[in-house]
Structures are given as C-alpha cells and as structure tokens.
Write an enzyme that holds these catalytic residues in place. Sequence first.
Site, PDB file in Angstrom:
ATOM      1  CB  SER A  20      -0.609  -0.320   1.023  1.00 24.86           C
ATOM      2  OG  SER A  20      -0.201   0.096   1.995  1.00 24.86           O
ATOM      3  CG  ASN A 107      -3.871  -4.776  13.155  1.00 23.95           C
ATOM      4  OD1 ASN A 107      -3.233  -4.300  12.337  1.00 23.95           O
ATOM      5  ND2 ASN A 107      -4.543  -5.846  13.538  1.00 23.95           N
ATOM      6  CG  HIS A 153     -41.903  19.574 -12.980  1.00 25.96           C
ATOM      7  ND1 HIS A 153     -42.132  18.618 -12.785  1.00 25.96           N
ATOM      8  CD2 HIS A 153     -42.852  20.721 -12.684  1.00 25.96           C
ATOM      9  CE1 HIS A 153     -42.286  18.641 -12.118  1.00 25.96           C
ATOM     10  NE2 HIS A 153     -43.176  19.745 -11.770  1.00 25.96           N
ATOM     11  CB  SER A 274     -15.266  21.909 -30.826  1.00 21.58           C
ATOM     12  OG  SER A 274     -14.563  21.153 -32.291  1.00 21.58           O
ATOM     13  CE  LYS A 280     -19.937  22.844 -29.433  1.00 23.85           C
ATOM     14  NZ  LYS A 280     -19.582  21.796 -29.391  1.00 23.85           N
ATOM     15  CG  ASN A 282     -17.435  22.180 -26.172  1.00 24.63           C
ATOM     16  OD1 ASN A 282     -18.392  22.764 -26.318  1.00 24.63           O
ATOM     17  ND2 ASN A 282     -16.643  22.983 -26.561  1.00 24.63           N
ATOM     18  CD  GLU A 287     -19.725  19.304 -21.329  1.00 25.06           C
ATOM     19  OE1 GLU A 287     -20.327  18.817 -21.947  1.00 25.06           O
ATOM     20  OE2 GLU A 287     -19.483  20.300 -21.047  1.00 25.06           O
ATOM     21  CE1 TYR A 314      -6.515  -3.258   9.141  1.00 25.60           C
ATOM     22  CE2 TYR A 314      -5.375  -5.533   8.673  1.00 25.60           C
ATOM     23  CZ  TYR A 314      -5.468  -4.865   7.978  1.00 25.60           C
ATOM     24  OH  TYR A 314      -5.068  -4.087   7.485  1.00 25.60           O
ATOM     25  CD  GLN A 319      -3.157  -2.015   2.450  1.00 28.07           C
ATOM     26  OE1 GLN A 319      -2.387  -2.685   3.388  1.00 28.07           O
ATOM     27  NE2 GLN A 319      -3.046  -2.914   1.150  1.00 28.07           N
TER      28      GLN A 319
HETATM   29  N1  ARG Z   1      -0.893  -1.273   5.455  1.00 31.85           N
HETATM   30  C1  ARG Z   1      -2.688  -1.076   6.541  1.00 31.85           C
HETATM   31  C2  ARG Z   1      -3.372  -1.002   6.392  1.00 31.85           C
HETATM   32  O1  ARG Z   1      -3.602  -0.200   5.461  1.00 31.85           O
HETATM   33  C3  ARG Z   1      -1.763  -0.779   7.681  1.00 31.85           C
HETATM   34  C4  ARG Z   1      -2.182  -2.949   8.836  1.00 31.85           C
HETATM   35  C5  ARG Z   1      -1.953  -3.540   8.563  1.00 31.85           C
HETATM   36  N2  ARG Z   1      -2.231  -4.678   9.617  1.00 31.85           N
HETATM   37  C6  ARG Z   1      -1.963  -5.810   9.478  1.00 31.85           C
HETATM   38  N3  ARG Z   1      -2.485  -6.566  10.494  1.00 31.85           N
HETATM   39  N4  ARG Z   1      -1.732  -6.812   8.525  1.00 31.85           N
HETATM   40  O2  ARG Z   1      -4.506  -1.597   6.719  1.00 31.85           O
END
Ligand code: ARG
Length: 449
Positions: A20, A107, A153, A274, A280, A282, A287, A314, A319
């Site tokens: 992540s 966690n 409407h 355009s 045009k 726009n 949008e 958890y 994640q």
């Molecule tokens: N990168 C993890 C998340 O965003 C952090 C927590 C990970 N905890 C674990 N027990 N693998 O959730």
Amino acid sequence: MWKGRFSKATADLVQQYGESISYDWRLYPHDIAGSIAHARAQVKARILTEDEFFRIEAGLREIEKEIATGDFEFSIEREDIHMNIEAALTEKIGAAGAKLHTARSRNDQVATDTRLYCRSAIDDLLDLLSGLQGALLNRAERYAGTVLPGYTHLQRGQPVTVGHHLLAYVEMMARDKDRLVDARKRVNISPLGSGALAGSTINLDREAIARELGFDSVTTNSMDAISDRDYIAELLFDFALIGAHLSRLSEDLILWCSSEFGFATLSDAHTTGSSLMPQKKNPDVCELTRGKTGRLYGNLTAILTAIKGLPLTYNRDLQEDKEPLFDSIDTLTLALKVNSEMISDMKINEDTCQAAASDPLLLATDLADWLVKQGVPFRSAHELVGKAVAAAVTSGTPLDQLDLTLVDPAFTAEASAVFDLKTALAARTNPGAPSVENVKAQIKRWQKS
Ligand code: ARG
C-alpha cells in the site's frame, strides 16, 4: 518484520498485491507524529530512556524531511508507510528504533494515521467550501436584482432573481460544512494504544498521547477502535453529497451557458474549444464536475461494501479503505478550487435573463392570487386563470394583453396590474422568498457568517 515465524520469503506477486506504500505514503506526517507521541508515552512507561526517545524523535524528523524533499526511498518489500518508516528508523539509529513498536500494532497505527489525515482533510475542505460560498455570494450580490425565471420540471414557473438562485447553493454548502464539522467529532478520537485488537499489557498513558496529537478523547473499546471505519464511510457519504450539490450547480450552469438559455457566460479561461467546430465554447469544468460525482458515489459504495462482511476485528480488506478516501478528497479538493475560480469569473447576461423572466405566464400564479384577494376561493381562481392561459395560448395573445374580463367577469381591469414584474417580485417578502430586499438581507447574513 515477521521473519521469526516464516522460512520462505514473501512471493513477488503477493508483495505487489498487498503493498500500500504506493498510496499510503501520504500518511507519513501523521505516522511520524503518532510515533513520536507513542515514544514519549514509552518513556513514561519506562520502555525507553530519555536518550533513546531523543534519538527516535530526531531520526523520525530526519525521515520526515527526507520524504518531504523526495530523498526517501520507499520500498514495496516494506509494504506500507508504517513499516517503511520504522525500518528506515532502525537503520538510522539502531536498537532504539527496534523498541518503538512495543505496545503498538500497525492496526492501531493505521487507524490513528487515517484519523489524523481525515481531520486535516476536513479542515482543508471546510475552507474550500467557504471559498466556493464566497464566490457564489460575490455573484449573488452582483446580480441580486437580476430577474430570472425559476423552473420546476425545467418548465418556467415563477420569477426569481439570479441572486436567489445562487444563494440556494450557498445554503446547500452550509449544510455540507455542518455535516463535516459533525463528522469531525467522530474522527477526532485516538485509537492509539488499542494495539492489534486487545490493547497491551504495557501501560501507556493513552490520554497523554491523544492530547499530544490533538485528539479530543480516546476510544473506549480496543476491538471497535481498530476495526472501525465508520468515520470513513460517513465522510465518503458527506463527500458524495457535496458532489451531488456541485453536480446540480454544474447542470444549471451548463443549461445557462447554452444558446437556448443564454443566461450566463463563463470566461475563456474556464471553458474549452472544439478541435473541429470553431464556434464552440464548452463548459467542460461543469461537465467534469458532474462526471466526477460518479467517482464520489463509487468510492462510498466501495467502502460500504468492503466493511459489510468483516468479522471483528482487523482484516486486510480494510486496507481497501484508503484509495477511495484519498481519491474522493483529491477529487473534491480540485473540484472546489476550480469551481470557485470559475464562478468568480462568471458573467450573467442580464438582458437575456430579463427577457426570459418577462414571459407573462410566469405571473399566472400571481393572477390567481389577485382573484383570491377579491374573495375567489383558490381552486376556482386556479381554474379561471387556467382558462385565461388556454385562451392566450389558442389566440396567440400574450396573457398580459388578453382582455381578461371576456374570460370571466371575476376579472376586472385592475387585474392587469399583476403583470408588473418588479411589483410581483417585490411582493415576495415572506421569509425565504425572493424579493430583492430579502435576497440582499440574506447576502448580508451569509457574509457575516
Ligand atoms: N497497510 C495496512 C492497512 O492499511 C496496515 C495495517 C496492517 N495490519 C496487518 N495486520 N496486516 O490496513
């Protein structure tokens, strides 16, 4: 980090699948603040010496600088921001770094970081919403007395003013801000000290940690604390609704900028041309805002779906909370900025608005009200005016030029006074109604708030 229990290295694909760091790196200032507060509590708990604390703090500050200047090398083997920072710290300062994770888990760490991140995002978004309200107010003030048809409407209904129409959005955004302020109360609670799920046998002063991080209080159930993502779902809902409001505003402006309506002109800087049709101009910003609202809704659906089947506590599914959250915040931040800028520069074509609002049919309800004031029950008045409108339409005569006395003797010559647009607007003085005076008073009220 868990090599003790394992004899094989994590497979490359698993690393790729589970990392992540590519997106949670942005939690770094909060991760560092959280670690410093945690370390300070460890000194009190006699886990760390003062000297170890100072080395940890200095090391973390160095890492913070390196990340800020782009000199830090993130690695996906270290999976996420928490492990990247902790491992770099231990590389830097040795044994003291390896003590930092005592009585803490990723966690409670990720829950803390994300709450801090949300808190700061809320504060930024509140400012941006105020900025957009300011831009709308500025235009509302400039065009406070410009009459415009109000629609239901998408059919012309009754006269309003541009000021009144724009203030409707200022109201929506005030509610949006209220919702964020309220959500902030549930965000600003410290989960740190909840550990993996069951706290710790080492006593940490959770209150002191919370105070240092600017939290209002501490969570009161460790299992809930580390698995709770309600505050993210709630924020994503609030963001989705802000998107809905921006999208409605966009739709109004798209209509206003069409040749068919012609009520508004956006600046060249906030429109696009355009590649093929030279004429045009726009309203792409509108949008895009309307389109991006779909992402905001999608992100809300993603988090609600991610949490619905999770047993306590958890699970790695959690994640998946961050990308929708970050995406919604990024999307809204830019949407609010660009819309503020665009609206500040918007021109209203007052003559076109005035011409559209001069359609006498807009005052058909006023004509019925006139009959009511002569003692005719409203239902009968409605029917009589309906007959007059039908006569106007079939004979091709504008309603204000029709001889109403021929439609029904209940009408007298005085009835035609109803068709003065200025008087009609000025008569709308009930609280919330669009008389110019009311609108100006509302603008003043908003400017003060
Ligand atoms: N990168 C993890 C998340 O965003 C952090 C927590 C990970 N905890 C674990 N027990 N693998 O959730």
